[in-house]
Design a protein around this motif. Structure first.
Motif, PDB file in Angstrom:
ATOM      1  N   SER A 142      49.571 -51.526  82.663  1.00 25.96           N
ATOM      2  CA  SER A 142      50.109 -51.059  83.951  1.00 25.96           C
ATOM      3  C   SER A 142      50.318 -49.560  83.835  1.00 25.96           C
ATOM      4  O   SER A 142      51.004 -49.092  82.918  1.00 25.96           O
ATOM      5  N   LEU A 183      53.395 -46.431  75.498  1.00 28.35           N
ATOM      6  CA  LEU A 183      52.019 -46.452  75.996  1.00 28.35           C
ATOM      7  C   LEU A 183      50.989 -46.841  74.948  1.00 28.35           C
ATOM      8  O   LEU A 183      50.212 -47.790  75.153  1.00 28.35           O
ATOM      9  N   TYR A 224      70.219 -43.851  75.534  1.00 25.70           N
ATOM     10  CA  TYR A 224      69.527 -43.584  74.273  1.00 25.70           C
ATOM     11  C   TYR A 224      69.546 -42.069  73.987  1.00 25.70           C
ATOM     12  O   TYR A 224      69.952 -41.637  72.905  1.00 25.70           O
ATOM     13  N   ASP A 247      61.452 -42.118  84.215  1.00 25.41           N
ATOM     14  CA  ASP A 247      60.346 -41.342  83.635  1.00 25.41           C
ATOM     15  C   ASP A 247      60.314 -39.926  84.193  1.00 25.41           C
ATOM     16  O   ASP A 247      60.566 -39.708  85.378  1.00 25.41           O
ATOM     17  N   ARG A 271      57.917 -45.793  86.620  1.00 25.42           N
ATOM     18  CA  ARG A 271      58.973 -46.469  85.843  1.00 25.42           C
ATOM     19  C   ARG A 271      60.252 -45.662  85.995  1.00 25.42           C
ATOM     20  O   ARG A 271      60.239 -44.436  85.850  1.00 25.42           O
ATOM     21  N   ARG A 320      52.480 -36.279  78.415  1.00 28.51           N
ATOM     22  CA  ARG A 320      53.362 -36.287  77.248  1.00 28.51           C
ATOM     23  C   ARG A 320      52.709 -35.538  76.082  1.00 28.51           C
ATOM     24  O   ARG A 320      51.467 -35.468  76.011  1.00 28.51           O
TER      25      ARG A 320
HETATM   26  C1  WQD Z   1      54.504 -42.362  77.920  1.00 26.70           C
HETATM   27  C2  WQD Z   1      53.807 -42.276  79.279  1.00 26.70           C
HETATM   28  C3  WQD Z   1      54.828 -43.619  80.988  1.00 26.70           C
HETATM   29  C4  WQD Z   1      53.886 -47.468  79.091  1.00 26.70           C
HETATM   30  C5  WQD Z   1      59.838 -42.768  74.979  1.00 26.70           C
HETATM   31  C6  WQD Z   1      61.216 -42.334  74.557  1.00 26.70           C
HETATM   32  C7  WQD Z   1      61.106 -41.297  73.482  1.00 26.70           C
HETATM   33  C8  WQD Z   1      60.299 -41.847  72.332  1.00 26.70           C
HETATM   34  C9  WQD Z   1      58.903 -42.238  72.847  1.00 26.70           C
HETATM   35  C10 WQD Z   1      61.853 -42.877  70.851  1.00 26.70           C
HETATM   36  C11 WQD Z   1      54.771 -42.193  80.462  1.00 26.70           C
HETATM   37  C12 WQD Z   1      53.420 -44.122  80.670  1.00 26.70           C
HETATM   38  C13 WQD Z   1      54.000 -46.116  79.360  1.00 26.70           C
HETATM   39  C14 WQD Z   1      53.083 -48.279  79.940  1.00 26.70           C
HETATM   40  C15 WQD Z   1      52.532 -46.357  81.256  1.00 26.70           C
HETATM   41  N1  WQD Z   1      60.928 -42.977  71.781  1.00 26.70           N
HETATM   42  N2  WQD Z   1      53.334 -45.572  80.424  1.00 26.70           N
HETATM   43  N3  WQD Z   1      52.436 -47.686  80.996  1.00 26.70           N
HETATM   44  O1  WQD Z   1      58.765 -42.717  77.870  1.00 26.70           O
HETATM   45  O2  WQD Z   1      57.572 -40.585  77.108  1.00 26.70           O
HETATM   46  O3  WQD Z   1      59.168 -41.679  75.565  1.00 26.70           O
HETATM   47  O4  WQD Z   1      59.105 -43.226  73.864  1.00 26.70           O
HETATM   48  O5  WQD Z   1      62.145 -41.941  70.158  1.00 26.70           O
HETATM   49  O6  WQD Z   1      62.397 -40.959  73.039  1.00 26.70           O
HETATM   50  O7  WQD Z   1      61.848 -41.752  75.677  1.00 26.70           O
HETATM   51  O8  WQD Z   1      56.984 -42.773  76.053  1.00 26.70           O
HETATM   52  O9  WQD Z   1      55.050 -44.217  75.635  1.00 26.70           O
HETATM   53  O10 WQD Z   1      56.992 -45.128  76.995  1.00 26.70           O
HETATM   54  O11 WQD Z   1      55.468 -43.411  78.005  1.00 26.70           O
HETATM   55  O12 WQD Z   1      51.932 -45.854  82.223  1.00 26.70           O
HETATM   56  O13 WQD Z   1      52.948 -49.533  79.766  1.00 26.70           O
HETATM   57  O14 WQD Z   1      53.041 -43.457  79.488  1.00 26.70           O
HETATM   58  O15 WQD Z   1      55.079 -43.651  82.389  1.00 26.70           O
HETATM   59  O16 WQD Z   1      54.192 -41.344  81.436  1.00 26.70           O
HETATM   60  P1  WQD Z   1      58.126 -41.919  76.783  1.00 26.70           P
HETATM   61  P2  WQD Z   1      56.114 -43.974  76.639  1.00 26.70           P
END
Ligand code: WQD
Length: 339
Positions: free
Chosen positions: A215, A199, A148, A294, A291, A230
Motif C-alpha cells: 500500500s 517500507l 516514540y 507521516d 498514513r 526519505r
Molecule cells: C517510509 C515511507 C511512508 C510503509 C520510521 C520511524 C523512524 C525509523 C524508521 C525507528 C513513508 C511510506 C511505508 C508502507 C508506504 N524507525 N510507506 N507503505 O515512517 O519514515 O520512519 O521508521 O527508528 O524513526 O519514524 O519509515 O519505512 O515507515 O516509511 O507507502 O507500507 O514509506 O508513507 O513515506 P518512516 P517507513
C-alpha cells in the motif's frame, strides 16, 4: 575496547556487532529478545569467527544490569535496546516511556555504579518533527510528533545532563534516518516480528510472496512524484557510524548529536523501482491514503558526522535494494523457518 551492546541481537545491533569485532573490540550483548531471536547471535558468531558474550534480560532491571556490569566490566556501552514502532507508541505511551526513557535511566545508573562513562545512543531523526527547513542539520528545532520521537528526545536530554554532570563522561547521540539493507553475507538482516511497519521490509515480503501488495501511503505530497521522500541509509553504513562514534567518544567528553543519513532522499516509488530491478519482478502496489503522522520529506545534512567522526555513507540505493533482496530471498521467513 570492551563494549556492552544493549539490544545487540536486533537488526542494527547485530550489524554493529560485526563492525565492532572487525575493529578488534570485545562485545557483550544484553537483549530481552522481545523483538529479536538468539539465532541472530549464532550467525554473528559464525560470520565473525569470534566470541559474543550474551545475557538475556531487560535493560530496566538494575540487578541484571549490575550483574552484566560486574562480570563484563565494559569500557563503553552502545544502547540500542528500546521500542521503535511509531504507531504502537501512540497506543502504549507509558510502555514506550518506561522502556525507552526508564531503560536509559536504569542503564546510566548502572554505568555510574561501575564507573563506565562512555555511551553511544541509538536516537532517531524523528526528534526533529515537521521540517522547518531541509536538509535537517543538528541545530534544527526538535519537535517530535509521536510518543516514540518524544521518548528518544527525552533520553537524549537525560544523556546530555548526565554527560554534563559526570566528570569525563561522553554521550554520542546518533540520529538515524531510515535504516535499510542487509549484510552482504545474507545471513543477517531485518526480520520484523509482525506485519512490517516500514517500507523496505514490506516491499521485500511482497517480493517473496508473503504479502499480496504494497500500500503506497499517499500520492499527493509536495514531492516530485507525490509520494513520501526519505533519506534511506544502508545498515552497514549505519553500523560503521557507531564504530566511528565510539572512537570519537573516547577522545571527546560531553554530549553531542550527529545526523546519520546519506544526504540523498528517495520516494516510495523510487524504492519500489529499485527493488524491482534488484529482484527482477514487479512489486504489486495499491494506492492508499496518507498514513497519519507521516511527514512529506526527510533528508539529512550529515556534514557534522563527516567532519567530526570521519564517517560518511558509502552504499547506494542499488546496494540497499539488492542486499535486502538477497537477505529476504535466502531467508523468506526471516530467522524462524517455521514462521
Ligand atoms: C517510509 C515511507 C511512508 C510503509 C520510521 C520511524 C523512524 C525509523 C524508521 C525507528 C513513508 C511510506 C511505508 C508502507 C508506504 N524507525 N510507506 N507503505 O515512517 O519514515 O520512519 O521508521 O527508528 O524513526 O519514524 O519509515 O519505512 O515507515 O516509511 O507507502 O507500507 O514509506 O508513507 O513515506 P518512516 P517507513
Amino acid at each position: 575496547m570492551r563494549v556492552l551492546v544493549t539490544g545487540g541481537a536486533g537488526y542494527i545491533g547485530s550489524h554493529t556487532l560485526l563492525e565492532l569485532m572487525a575493529q578488534g573490540h570485545e562485545v557483550c550483548v544484553l537483549d530481552d529478545y522481545s523483538n529479536a531471536t538468539p539465532e541472530v547471535l549464532n550467525r554473528v558468531r559464525v560470520l565473525s569467527n569470534g566470541t559474543v558474550a550474551d545475557y538475556t534480560g531487560d535493560v530496566r532491571d538494575p540487578e541484571m544490569l549490575d550483574q552484566v556490569m560486574q562480570i563484563f566490566r565494559p569500557d563503553a556501552v552502545i544502547h540500542f535496546a528500546g521500542l521503535k514502532a511509531v504507531g504502537e507508541s501512540e497506543a502504549k505511551p507509558l510502555l514506550y516511556y518506561d522502556v525507552n526513557v526508564g531503560g536509559t535511566l536504569a542503564l546510566l545508573r548502572a554505568m555510574d555504579r561501575v564507573g563506565c562513562r562512555t555511551i553511544i545512543f541509538s536516537s532517531s531523526a524523528t526528534v526533529y518533527g515537521e521540517p522547518v527547513y531541509l536538509p535537517y542539520d543538528e541545530a534544527h528545532p526538535t519537535a517530535p510528533m509521536s510518543v516514540y520521537g518524544q521518548s528518544k528526545l527525552m533520553a537524549e536530554n537525560i544523556l546530555t545532563s548526565w554527560a554534563k554532570a559526570t566528570q569525563g563522561a561522553a554521550a554520542v547521540l546518533l540520529r538515524y534516518f531510515n535504516p535499510v539493507g542487509a549484510h552482504h553475507s545474507s545471513k543477517i538482516g531485518e526480520d520484523p516480528k509482525d506485519i512490517p511497519n516500514n517500507l523496505m521490509p514490506y516491499i521485500a515480503q511482497v517480493a517473496v510472496g508473503k504479502r499480496p501488495a504494497l500500500s503506497v501511503f499517499g500520492d499527493d505530497y509536495d514531492t516530485p512524484d507525490g509520494t513520501g521522500l526519505r533519506d534511506y541509509i544502508h545498515v552497514v553504513d549505519l553500523a560503521r557510524a557507531h564504530v566511528a562514534a565510539l572512537d570519537y567518544a573516547t577522545k571527546t567528553p560531553g554530549a553531542r548529536p550527529f545526523n546519520i543519513g546519506t544526504g540523498q532522499s528517495y520516494s516510495v516509488r523510487d524504492m519500489v523501482a529499485a527493488f524491482e530491478s534488484a529482484c527482477g519482478q514487479k512489486i504489486a502496489t495499491i494506492q492508499a491514503e496518507r498514513r497519519a503522522g507521516d511527514i512529506a520529506a526527510m533528508q539529512a545534512d550529515a556534514s557534522r558526522a563527516a567532519a567530526e567522526l570521519g564517517w560518511r555513507a558509502e552504499h547506494g540505493l542499488n546496494d540497499m535494494a539488492a542486499s535486502t533482496w538477497a537477505w529476504q530471498s535466502a531467508n523468506p521467513n526471516g530467522y524462524d523457518p517455521q514462521k
